[in-house]
Design an enzyme around this catalytic site. Structure first.
Site, short mmCIF file in Angstrom:
data_model
loop_
_atom_site.label_atom_id
_atom_site.label_comp_id
_atom_site.label_asym_id
_atom_site.label_seq_id
_atom_site.Cartn_x
_atom_site.Cartn_y
_atom_site.Cartn_z
N CYS A 46 0.82 -1.22 0.00
CA CYS A 46 0.00 0.00 0.00
C CYS A 46 0.85 1.26 0.00
CB CYS A 46 -0.92 0.00 1.21
SG CYS A 46 -1.75 1.58 1.43
N CYS A 48 -0.16 4.44 0.02
CA CYS A 48 -0.65 5.58 0.81
C CYS A 48 -0.20 5.53 2.26
CB CYS A 48 -2.17 5.67 0.72
SG CYS A 48 -3.03 4.19 1.24
#
Length: 136
Positions: A46, A48
């Site tokens: 991920c 983010c």
């Protein structure tokens, strides 16, 4: 599961500063259930959240006071190891990335994904370093 070529640089982000990769449940049990302190980093693709979690873990690992062991499991890759690590993190729900500090086999501090997202790496590292000061 992700292709290994994709996760290799993300693994190296942690292993180059001393994190040991745990690839199965037995390795997780041995790391956590011993005496002393261990930081378990649930690594993740991920962008983010993991994009700040890995640098935070690296910064914190270099602090003067730090856990006896630094270990990592990779979400979406070594499922058995990740599931075992997450079992030790209960009652907190599965989170990736996540960072959990254990002392003598007991969970004493955790940083979940929602505490990582949108925060700069240094702020996350400061949270970890504070826990290291308290428990290590």
């Amino acid at each position: 599961m992700y292709p290994e070529y994709l996760v290799a640089p993300m693994r190296e982000d942690l292993t180059r500063v001393g994190f040991e990769e745990l690839k199965d449940a037995d390795a997780v049990t041995k790391a956590i259930e011993g005496e002393g302190t261990v930081l378990v980093m649930v690594n993740s693709v991920c962008g983010c959240a993991a994009a700040n979690a890995r640098p935070a873990a690296r910064i914190a690992a270099q602090s003067e006071k730090h856990p006896d062991k630094l270990v990592t499991v990779f979400a979406g890759m070594e499922t058995e190891a990740v599931n075992k690590a997450r079992a030790y993190m209960l009652p907190y729900p599965p989170s990736s990335p996540a960072m959990a500090l254990f002392k003598d086999g007991k969970l004493v501090h955790i940083i979940e994904r929602h505490q990582i997202e949108g925060r700069p790496a240094q702020m996350i590292a400061d949270n970890l370093i504070g826990a290291f000061e308290q428990y290590c």
